[in-house]
Design a protein around this motif. Sequence first.
Motif, PDB file in Angstrom:
ATOM      1  N   GLU A 118      24.697  19.229  46.784  1.00 24.66           N
ATOM      2  CA  GLU A 118      25.960  19.555  47.449  1.00 24.66           C
ATOM      3  C   GLU A 118      26.924  20.195  46.450  1.00 24.66           C
ATOM      4  OE1 GLU A 118      27.155  15.819  49.030  1.00 24.66           O
ATOM      5  OE2 GLU A 118      25.641  15.821  50.628  1.00 24.66           O
ATOM      6  N   GLY A 119      26.932  19.686  45.214  1.00 24.97           N
ATOM      7  CA  GLY A 119      27.754  20.293  44.176  1.00 24.97           C
ATOM      8  C   GLY A 119      27.306  21.709  43.862  1.00 24.97           C
ATOM      9  N   VAL A 120      25.997  21.936  43.796  1.00 30.51           N
ATOM     10  CA  VAL A 120      25.479  23.278  43.515  1.00 30.51           C
ATOM     11  C   VAL A 120      25.936  24.264  44.578  1.00 30.51           C
ATOM     12  CG1 VAL A 120      23.360  24.652  43.417  1.00 30.51           C
ATOM     13  CG2 VAL A 120      23.509  22.498  42.161  1.00 30.51           C
ATOM     14  N   GLU A 121      25.941  23.830  45.848  1.00 27.58           N
ATOM     15  CA  GLU A 121      26.407  24.713  46.919  1.00 27.58           C
ATOM     16  C   GLU A 121      27.862  25.108  46.713  1.00 27.58           C
ATOM     17  OE1 GLU A 121      25.694  22.891  50.651  1.00 27.58           O
ATOM     18  OE2 GLU A 121      23.505  23.046  50.524  1.00 27.58           O
ATOM     19  N   ARG A 122      28.652  24.227  46.070  1.00 23.16           N
ATOM     20  CA  ARG A 122      30.067  24.526  45.779  1.00 23.16           C
ATOM     21  C   ARG A 122      30.235  25.182  44.412  1.00 23.16           C
ATOM     22  NH1 ARG A 122      30.384  19.032  47.433  1.00 23.16           N
ATOM     23  NH2 ARG A 122      30.823  18.441  45.260  1.00 23.16           N
ATOM     24  N   HIS A 123      29.114  25.539  43.772  1.00 19.84           N
ATOM     25  CA  HIS A 123      29.124  26.120  42.430  1.00 19.84           C
ATOM     26  C   HIS A 123      29.704  25.152  41.401  1.00 19.84           C
ATOM     27  CE1 HIS A 123      28.553  30.624  43.604  1.00 19.84           C
ATOM     28  NE2 HIS A 123      27.785  29.801  44.309  1.00 19.84           N
ATOM     29  N   GLN A 124      29.295  23.894  41.536  1.00 20.59           N
ATOM     30  CA  GLN A 124      29.638  22.861  40.573  1.00 20.59           C
ATOM     31  C   GLN A 124      28.352  22.185  40.106  1.00 20.59           C
ATOM     32  OE1 GLN A 124      32.277  20.538  43.233  1.00 20.59           O
ATOM     33  NE2 GLN A 124      33.859  20.797  41.673  1.00 20.59           N
ATOM     34  N   LEU A 125      28.217  22.020  38.789  1.00 21.81           N
ATOM     35  CA  LEU A 125      27.073  21.292  38.248  1.00 21.81           C
ATOM     36  C   LEU A 125      27.555  19.884  37.911  1.00 21.81           C
ATOM     37  CD1 LEU A 125      24.098  21.555  37.477  1.00 21.81           C
ATOM     38  CD2 LEU A 125      24.833  22.069  35.147  1.00 21.81           C
ATOM     39  N   LEU A 126      27.187  18.913  38.746  1.00 17.95           N
ATOM     40  CA  LEU A 126      27.690  17.558  38.625  1.00 17.95           C
ATOM     41  C   LEU A 126      26.688  16.680  37.880  1.00 17.95           C
ATOM     42  CD1 LEU A 126      29.168  17.041  42.215  1.00 17.95           C
ATOM     43  CD2 LEU A 126      30.343  17.801  40.126  1.00 17.95           C
ATOM     44  N   ILE A 127      27.201  15.887  36.947  1.00 20.86           N
ATOM     45  CA  ILE A 127      26.404  14.957  36.161  1.00 20.86           C
ATOM     46  C   ILE A 127      26.793  13.546  36.567  1.00 20.86           C
ATOM     47  CG2 ILE A 127      25.747  14.233  33.838  1.00 20.86           C
ATOM     48  CD1 ILE A 127      26.917  16.907  32.839  1.00 20.86           C
ATOM     49  N   GLN A 128      25.813  12.709  36.810  1.00 21.51           N
ATOM     50  CA  GLN A 128      26.103  11.311  37.113  1.00 21.51           C
ATOM     51  C   GLN A 128      26.641  10.591  35.873  1.00 21.51           C
ATOM     52  OE1 GLN A 128      22.377   9.818  38.837  1.00 21.51           O
ATOM     53  NE2 GLN A 128      23.555   9.070  40.561  1.00 21.51           N
ATOM     54  N   ARG A 129      27.603   9.683  36.093  1.00 19.99           N
ATOM     55  CA  ARG A 129      28.137   8.861  35.012  1.00 19.99           C
ATOM     56  C   ARG A 129      28.184   7.410  35.474  1.00 19.99           C
ATOM     57  NH1 ARG A 129      34.035  10.278  33.036  1.00 19.99           N
ATOM     58  NH2 ARG A 129      34.442   9.760  35.237  1.00 19.99           N
ATOM     59  N   CYS A 130      27.562   6.525  34.700  1.00 19.43           N
ATOM     60  CA  CYS A 130      27.595   5.096  35.008  1.00 19.43           C
ATOM     61  C   CYS A 130      29.018   4.585  34.810  1.00 19.43           C
ATOM     62  CB  CYS A 130      26.617   4.346  34.104  1.00 19.43           C
ATOM     63  SG  CYS A 130      26.675   2.549  34.305  1.00 19.43           S
ATOM     64  N   THR A 131      29.566   3.924  35.823  1.00 23.10           N
ATOM     65  CA  THR A 131      30.931   3.413  35.707  1.00 23.10           C
ATOM     66  C   THR A 131      30.985   2.091  34.949  1.00 23.10           C
ATOM     67  OG1 THR A 131      30.692   2.398  37.896  1.00 23.10           O
ATOM     68  CG2 THR A 131      31.727   4.564  37.795  1.00 23.10           C
ATOM     69  N   ASP A 132      29.818   1.499  34.657  1.00 22.79           N
ATOM     70  CA  ASP A 132      29.796   0.266  33.872  1.00 22.79           C
ATOM     71  C   ASP A 132      29.806   0.544  32.374  1.00 22.79           C
ATOM     72  OD1 ASP A 132      29.779  -1.309  36.132  1.00 22.79           O
ATOM     73  OD2 ASP A 132      27.597  -1.426  36.229  1.00 22.79           O
ATOM     74  N   LEU A 140      19.655  30.389  49.436  1.00 25.11           N
ATOM     75  CA  LEU A 140      19.357  29.428  48.392  1.00 25.11           C
ATOM     76  C   LEU A 140      20.241  29.693  47.189  1.00 25.11           C
ATOM     77  CD1 LEU A 140      17.504  27.167  47.293  1.00 25.11           C
ATOM     78  CD2 LEU A 140      15.946  28.969  46.535  1.00 25.11           C
ATOM     79  N   VAL A 141      20.935  28.652  46.711  1.00 24.47           N
ATOM     80  CA  VAL A 141      21.775  28.755  45.520  1.00 24.47           C
ATOM     81  C   VAL A 141      21.201  27.840  44.447  1.00 24.47           C
ATOM     82  CG1 VAL A 141      24.087  28.423  44.558  1.00 24.47           C
ATOM     83  CG2 VAL A 141      23.826  29.263  46.897  1.00 24.47           C
ATOM     84  N   LEU A 142      21.002  28.377  43.242  1.00 24.43           N
ATOM     85  CA  LEU A 142      20.423  27.609  42.150  1.00 24.43           C
ATOM     86  C   LEU A 142      21.228  27.811  40.865  1.00 24.43           C
ATOM     87  CD1 LEU A 142      16.614  28.374  42.611  1.00 24.43           C
ATOM     88  CD2 LEU A 142      17.804  26.274  43.253  1.00 24.43           C
ATOM     89  N   PRO A 143      21.339  26.774  40.042  1.00 23.24           N
ATOM     90  CA  PRO A 143      21.971  26.951  38.728  1.00 23.24           C
ATOM     91  C   PRO A 143      20.980  27.601  37.759  1.00 23.24           C
ATOM     92  CG  PRO A 143      21.280  24.665  39.017  1.00 23.24           C
ATOM     93  CD  PRO A 143      20.945  25.372  40.301  1.00 23.24           C
ATOM     94  N   VAL A 144      21.411  28.629  37.070  1.00 23.08           N
ATOM     95  CA  VAL A 144      20.616  29.270  36.029  1.00 23.08           C
ATOM     96  C   VAL A 144      21.497  29.391  34.788  1.00 23.08           C
ATOM     97  CG1 VAL A 144      19.201  30.535  37.682  1.00 23.08           C
ATOM     98  CG2 VAL A 144      21.250  31.608  36.745  1.00 23.08           C
ATOM     99  N   PHE A 145      20.889  29.766  33.679  1.00 20.68           N
ATOM    100  CA  PHE A 145      21.642  29.842  32.428  1.00 20.68           C
ATOM    101  C   PHE A 145      21.454  31.211  31.791  1.00 20.68           C
ATOM    102  CE2 PHE A 145      21.498  25.415  33.310  1.00 20.68           C
ATOM    103  CZ  PHE A 145      22.694  24.933  32.829  1.00 20.68           C
TER     104      PHE A 145
END
Length: 327
Positions: free
Chosen positions: A197-211, A311-316
């Motif tokens: 869902e983030g990729v569709e918005r052009h955001q690369l989201l990383i999970q972060r543990c809140t603990d 199709l939207v994909l992150p590339v570098f």
Amino acid sequence: MSTVVDELGARLKTYEGRAAAVAGRGKDPVNEPMIRHWCEAMGDTNPAYEGPDAVAPPTMLQAWTMGGLSGHTGRTGAYDELFDLLDAAGCTSVVATDCEQEYLRPLRPGAEVTFDAVIESVSDRKTTKLGTGYFVTTRMDVRVGPDLVGTHRFRILKYAPARQKQEQKQKQGQEQKGARARRPRPVVNRDNAGFWEGVERHQLLIQRCTDCGTLRHPWLPGCNACGGLDWDTVEASGEGTVYSYVVMHHPPFPAFAPPYAVGLIELAEGVRLVSNVVGVPFDKVRIGLPVRLEFQRYDEPRGSGDEDGPLVLPVFRVQEGREGGVG
């Protein structure tokens, strides 16, 4: 036809309980270099796996028993006989379905492992989407001296490919000769839906543990550092470097034009992900090359009844003027 299949199944059942390997011995003792390579590849930074009191990661259990290209001298002929029967019956394809491991005690550097393997079970005849065949389960008991340290069960499906599947592939191949092929779509599930869902918005989201605050990728239901189940997300800055890469030449896929570079990208935030490296020829990609995130849109032909959009994909992309790379 059913009588032949029943007879085959009965013959296969006679192999249950027969040894597949006897008195096998690991080719190398448990050792620190292999543990280090494993941890680097897996991104596992658990302190228990380094230092004078280090133990091997439990999931390395099978690694200490692998025979490499030359195989093991302790292997029996029963497993080969079983496969010969299946091949002769047309079950020439194989796919691994699952494995189960049980860890009874930790392995430490210097330990020398031995093992025995047995054909634990052969299923009744099964029909799957891939084809019709039999599930074969082997169990390996791993020991150090007389002590059992772990058990590894490995299950495969040995099957005859479905004729419908083969005909469908042939038809698709004929269609693709005259039309542009469609790229594979990502597999989206409840654990990674937020990422896409983030990729569709052009955001690369990383999970972060809140603990404990640990960042992780790919997305997981729990933290692999502390086991916490609660998390939020951080948006990646987009800066990164090529940590490693491969150049794909073969096998060819209809939607791709080899050769092309696939990189393991280390983001500035410290996590890594696999993506394409663009902006330079494949033979100019180097480890350490600075890259910058961008999102690429693929307007592709749709399949029959396909409701998917573009199709939207992150590339570098390699940063301009940095094509020389590092090293």
